[in-house]
Scaffold this active site. Sequence first.
Site, PDB file in Angstrom:
ATOM      1  N   ARG A  51      40.267  34.252  50.454  1.00  0.00           N
ATOM      2  CA  ARG A  51      39.718  32.980  50.787  1.00  0.00           C
ATOM      3  C   ARG A  51      38.385  33.145  50.849  1.00  0.00           C
ATOM      4  NH1 ARG A  51      44.350  34.642  52.401  1.00  0.00           N
ATOM      5  NH2 ARG A  51      43.771  36.280  52.354  1.00  0.00           N
ATOM      6  N   THR A  52      37.564  34.229  51.491  1.00  0.00           N
ATOM      7  CA  THR A  52      36.167  34.065  51.288  1.00  0.00           C
ATOM      8  C   THR A  52      35.145  33.525  50.187  1.00  0.00           C
ATOM      9  OG1 THR A  52      36.286  35.877  53.350  1.00  0.00           O
ATOM     10  CG2 THR A  52      33.820  35.136  52.305  1.00  0.00           C
ATOM     11  N   LYS A  80      27.366  51.631  37.402  1.00  0.00           N
ATOM     12  CA  LYS A  80      26.207  52.080  37.053  1.00  0.00           C
ATOM     13  C   LYS A  80      25.099  52.328  37.558  1.00  0.00           C
ATOM     14  CE  LYS A  80      25.953  48.766  33.802  1.00  0.00           C
ATOM     15  NZ  LYS A  80      25.269  48.254  32.688  1.00  0.00           N
ATOM     16  N   ARG A 101      30.349  40.404  49.977  1.00  0.00           N
ATOM     17  CA  ARG A 101      31.131  41.099  50.399  1.00  0.00           C
ATOM     18  C   ARG A 101      30.892  42.124  49.896  1.00  0.00           C
ATOM     19  NH1 ARG A 101      36.636  40.275  51.976  1.00  0.00           N
ATOM     20  NH2 ARG A 101      35.693  38.880  52.998  1.00  0.00           N
ATOM     21  N   HIS A 129      31.311  39.489  59.873  1.00  0.00           N
ATOM     22  CA  HIS A 129      31.794  38.848  59.251  1.00  0.00           C
ATOM     23  C   HIS A 129      31.435  37.602  59.624  1.00  0.00           C
ATOM     24  CE1 HIS A 129      34.272  36.822  55.693  1.00  0.00           C
ATOM     25  NE2 HIS A 129      35.421  37.134  56.013  1.00  0.00           N
TER      26      HIS A 129
END
Length: 306
Positions: A51-52, A80, A101, A129
Amino acid sequence: MRSLIDILDLTTGEIDGLIEKAYDIIANPAKYSEVCRGKKLATLFFEPSTRTRLSFEAAMYELGGNVIGFSEAQSSSAAKGESVADTAKTISCYADIIAMRHPKEGAPYVASLNASIPVINAGDGGHNHPTQTLADLLTIHREKGGFDNLTVGFCGDLKFGRTVHSLINALSRYKGIKVVLISPDELKLPSYVKTDVLERNGIEYSETRSLEEAMPELDILYMTRVQRERFFNEEDYLRLKDSYILDLPKLSDAKADLCIMHPLPRVNEISVAVDNDPRACYFKQVLNGKYMRMALILMLLEEAKK
Ligand code: CP
């Protein structure tokens, strides 16, 4: 440079403005279809999301802009060993705004300190959030007409559920809010949220293990998934994962205008039979998330010009 890391970075006036803008976007989509022409959103997702990430991307496309980014850490130079700070400096050379995120609490904040473009926290560990909270607030506003004098039940994983922490923070600013915390002992709301947010703001709250007991008084029921990815051992997760399953019989004592919310994804917490009940609002939340992210992108790009 203005970023959004915590929902409290926004004043109540700014949240009202974003909600007003979202209503205008819903009513007049064509008015906004070219406003971000030539702008790029970078979606930097170091953790899974449906969703986000996709609502940010849909939001930017519907504003006429473009999107670059990655959907897992392994496909970026983080694999890396590149730091979040260097990633933020790098992406600032390519994009106009970042949605990030990350599994580590505070990573989007570190990015915001190093980027020369706005950074939006799209979820950091078990912490915050804020754009889910914007989606939640628009849903509550559209369903209830405002925020004052609501009794809001939070049910499930209140310990690791970052959407719960952010929404409690946001609601603590409104009048007459009552909070009912429904969870097993192991997944109770962290005490710092109780003391720093609920108690400091004089919010009336109670704690119970029984969803059935709490149900009759609720205006909003905010169900949550038990956050498997934050558990230290599988045994505890398996023991707790089905602590609450909302089904139609459990709604028999609920108010006729209860608003049932869930940030999604769901696992077993809400029976699919509930989806057809008019009180189910969780897929409306999904759509509202896109409108609020459109409003937020516009606001932060406007502020970046100053
Ligand atoms: N609500 C939410 O954050 O969903 P995703 O994890 O799919 O983005």
